[in-house]
Scaffold this motif. Structure first.
Motif, PDB file in Angstrom:
ATOM      1  N   ASP A 130       3.164  -9.500  -0.924  1.00 31.46           N
ATOM      2  CA  ASP A 130       2.636  -9.671   0.438  1.00 31.46           C
ATOM      3  C   ASP A 130       3.314  -8.768   1.464  1.00 31.46           C
ATOM      4  OD1 ASP A 130       0.901 -11.667  -0.462  1.00 31.46           O
ATOM      5  OD2 ASP A 130       2.418 -13.233  -0.199  1.00 31.46           O
ATOM      6  N   ALA A 131       4.282  -7.955   1.007  1.00 30.86           N
ATOM      7  CA  ALA A 131       5.025  -7.120   1.955  1.00 30.86           C
ATOM      8  C   ALA A 131       5.050  -5.657   1.553  1.00 30.86           C
ATOM      9  CB  ALA A 131       6.454  -7.643   2.089  1.00 30.86           C
ATOM     10  N   MET A 132       4.268  -5.289   0.552  1.00 33.96           N
ATOM     11  CA  MET A 132       4.367  -3.922   0.025  1.00 33.96           C
ATOM     12  C   MET A 132       3.891  -2.858   1.011  1.00 33.96           C
ATOM     13  SD  MET A 132       1.313  -3.654  -2.824  1.00 33.96           S
ATOM     14  CE  MET A 132       1.897  -5.034  -3.792  1.00 33.96           C
ATOM     15  N   HIS A 133       3.117  -3.250   2.015  1.00 27.82           N
ATOM     16  CA  HIS A 133       2.629  -2.263   2.979  1.00 27.82           C
ATOM     17  C   HIS A 133       3.414  -2.304   4.302  1.00 27.82           C
ATOM     18  CE1 HIS A 133      -0.487  -1.109   0.256  1.00 27.82           C
ATOM     19  NE2 HIS A 133      -0.933  -2.358   0.168  1.00 27.82           N
ATOM     20  N   LYS A 134       4.594  -2.915   4.242  1.00 29.56           N
ATOM     21  CA  LYS A 134       5.491  -2.906   5.390  1.00 29.56           C
ATOM     22  C   LYS A 134       6.525  -1.801   5.230  1.00 29.56           C
ATOM     23  CE  LYS A 134       5.122  -7.839   6.488  1.00 29.56           C
ATOM     24  NZ  LYS A 134       5.874  -9.102   6.665  1.00 29.56           N
ATOM     25  N   LYS A 135       7.002  -1.285   6.356  1.00 28.10           N
ATOM     26  CA  LYS A 135       8.045  -0.267   6.339  1.00 28.10           C
ATOM     27  C   LYS A 135       9.417  -0.932   6.206  1.00 28.10           C
ATOM     28  CE  LYS A 135       5.404   3.203   8.876  1.00 28.10           C
ATOM     29  NZ  LYS A 135       5.326   4.081  10.058  1.00 28.10           N
ATOM     30  N   PRO A 136      10.424  -0.183   5.769  1.00 27.13           N
ATOM     31  CA  PRO A 136      11.758  -0.766   5.558  1.00 27.13           C
ATOM     32  C   PRO A 136      12.303  -1.527   6.763  1.00 27.13           C
ATOM     33  CG  PRO A 136      11.666   1.401   4.579  1.00 27.13           C
ATOM     34  CD  PRO A 136      10.364   1.219   5.303  1.00 27.13           C
ATOM     35  N   SER A 137      12.021  -1.059   7.976  1.00 29.16           N
ATOM     36  CA  SER A 137      12.523  -1.743   9.175  1.00 29.16           C
ATOM     37  C   SER A 137      11.934  -3.138   9.338  1.00 29.16           C
ATOM     38  CB  SER A 137      12.221  -0.910  10.429  1.00 29.16           C
ATOM     39  OG  SER A 137      10.814  -0.728  10.576  1.00 29.16           O
ATOM     40  N   GLU A 138      10.826  -3.398   8.671  1.00 30.88           N
ATOM     41  CA  GLU A 138      10.180  -4.708   8.742  1.00 30.88           C
ATOM     42  C   GLU A 138      10.612  -5.630   7.603  1.00 30.88           C
ATOM     43  OE1 GLU A 138       5.813  -4.191  10.148  1.00 30.88           O
ATOM     44  OE2 GLU A 138       6.263  -2.419   8.920  1.00 30.88           O
ATOM     45  N   LEU A 139      11.481  -5.131   6.717  1.00 28.24           N
ATOM     46  CA  LEU A 139      11.920  -5.892   5.556  1.00 28.24           C
ATOM     47  C   LEU A 139      13.375  -6.312   5.703  1.00 28.24           C
ATOM     48  CD1 LEU A 139      10.435  -3.600   2.737  1.00 28.24           C
ATOM     49  CD2 LEU A 139       9.363  -5.626   3.763  1.00 28.24           C
ATOM     50  N   SER A 140      13.724  -7.448   5.118  1.00 30.88           N
ATOM     51  CA  SER A 140      15.121  -7.875   5.077  1.00 30.88           C
ATOM     52  C   SER A 140      15.895  -6.998   4.098  1.00 30.88           C
ATOM     53  CB  SER A 140      15.214  -9.330   4.645  1.00 30.88           C
ATOM     54  OG  SER A 140      14.828  -9.456   3.275  1.00 30.88           O
ATOM     55  N   GLN A 141      17.224  -7.112   4.130  1.00 30.20           N
ATOM     56  CA  GLN A 141      18.042  -6.333   3.203  1.00 30.20           C
ATOM     57  C   GLN A 141      17.687  -6.664   1.760  1.00 30.20           C
ATOM     58  OE1 GLN A 141      20.168  -3.899   4.006  1.00 30.20           O
ATOM     59  NE2 GLN A 141      20.665  -3.481   1.867  1.00 30.20           N
TER      60      GLN A 141
END
Length: 295
Positions: A130-141
């Motif tokens: 559900d998060a594969m199209h988010k950029k790294p800044s939108e993801l947790s560590q």
């Protein structure tokens, strides 16, 4: 023992202003069987990551050599998938695009839809569907590190090299990603070498734990066999008295014996660099995607 990876008298030195080279690693010898999961443990600064970097082809070898699947390691290549302590994602690309970047380079003969399916599969397996199209800044560590793991497995490398991949994570996320890594690894049991400072992590993941002596001129000190059956349950391990015996052995080495370097008696026929066959010409790689079983 039939070796898939053979490290022979590996050494690394760096020049210093005084003119006397700094010897980081010296006479490091290790043979790894195909499908083994090996962890490399030792005190900070002993040269664990240096050894891993030389195997990855990211750091020049000063002496000795590395042979992977019958070929000398010279430079970096897609036959070794690397997971770093920091995920090293390109910030302007999404998680999906970061994974596709390597797939496009390695499996360029596959059609675009097949390549997309490979990226989507591995991102889904590590929990980023559900998060594969988010950029790294939108993801947790933790999510960024999941992406780094997916990227390494998606290249279908001959060997996995993991440099403290969970070192920057909190305990709960670390435990969760250890399970993710183990689940992925058990599907085809790629040969793996991981650097860690965590004794419990080493025992949970490994077939053998290689303990390095302190530097300078660090080398292999002891090798611990970890014989717990697979697949492993963390709960079962923690209830097994053997787990605590092995844990004490590892901690004892790190606390008391890591400064000792075993005397090495040269064997007949030893050479600084092992002989290797001439490299075979590269051919386009096909991804064994059809053999994967969805989780």
């Amino acid at each position: 023992m039939s070796s898939f990876l053979e490290i022979s008298q590996l050494g690394k030195t760096y020049p210093t202003p005084s003119g006397k080279p700094a010897v980081i690693v010296e006479n490091f010898d290790l043979k790894i069987r195909k499908g083994e999961f090996i962890t490399l443990i030792g005190h900070s600064g002993c040269g664990k990551s240096t050894v891993l970097s030389m195997i990855a082809g990211l750091t020049d070898v000063t002496s000795g050599g590395v042979i992977l699947s019958g070929k000398e390691v010279v430079g970096a290549g897609p036959d070794r998938g690397v997971v770093f302590q920091a995920p090293c994602l390109l910030p302007w690309l999404t998680a999906f695009e970061n994974v596709m970047l390597g797939i496009d380079q390695v499996f360029y003969t596959a059609d675009i839809e097949e390549r997309k399916q490979i990226a989507e599969y591995f991102l889904s397996v590590v929990g980023l569907a559900d998060a594969m199209h988010k950029k790294p800044s939108e993801l947790s560590q933790g999510m960024r590190q999941r992406c780094g793991i997916a990227r390494a497995f998606a290249l279908s490398p001959k060997m996995l090299l993991l440099d403290e991949p969970f070192g920057m994570l909190d305990s709960l996320t670390r435990y969760e990603l250890q399970e993710v890594l183990l689940d992925l690894w058990q599907k085809d049991q790629k040969t793996a070498l991981m650097v860690t400072h965590d004794v419990d992590e080493a025992l949970f993941l490994s077939d053998r734990v290689v303990m390095m002596t302190n530097g300078p001129a660090a080398t292999v000190g002891e090798i611990l066999e970890v014989t717990f059956p697979r697949p492993r349950s963390r709960k079962q391990l923690l209830e097994d008295p053997e787990y605590y015996r092995l844990r004490e052995q590892l901690i004892g080495f790190l606390e008391e014996r890591s400064h000792l370097r075993p005397a090495r008696v040269p064997a007949a026929g030893d050479h600084p660099t092992p002989s290797v066959p001439a490299p075979a010409p590269e051919t386009p790689r096909q991804h064994p995607f059809n053999a994967l079983t969805p989780v």
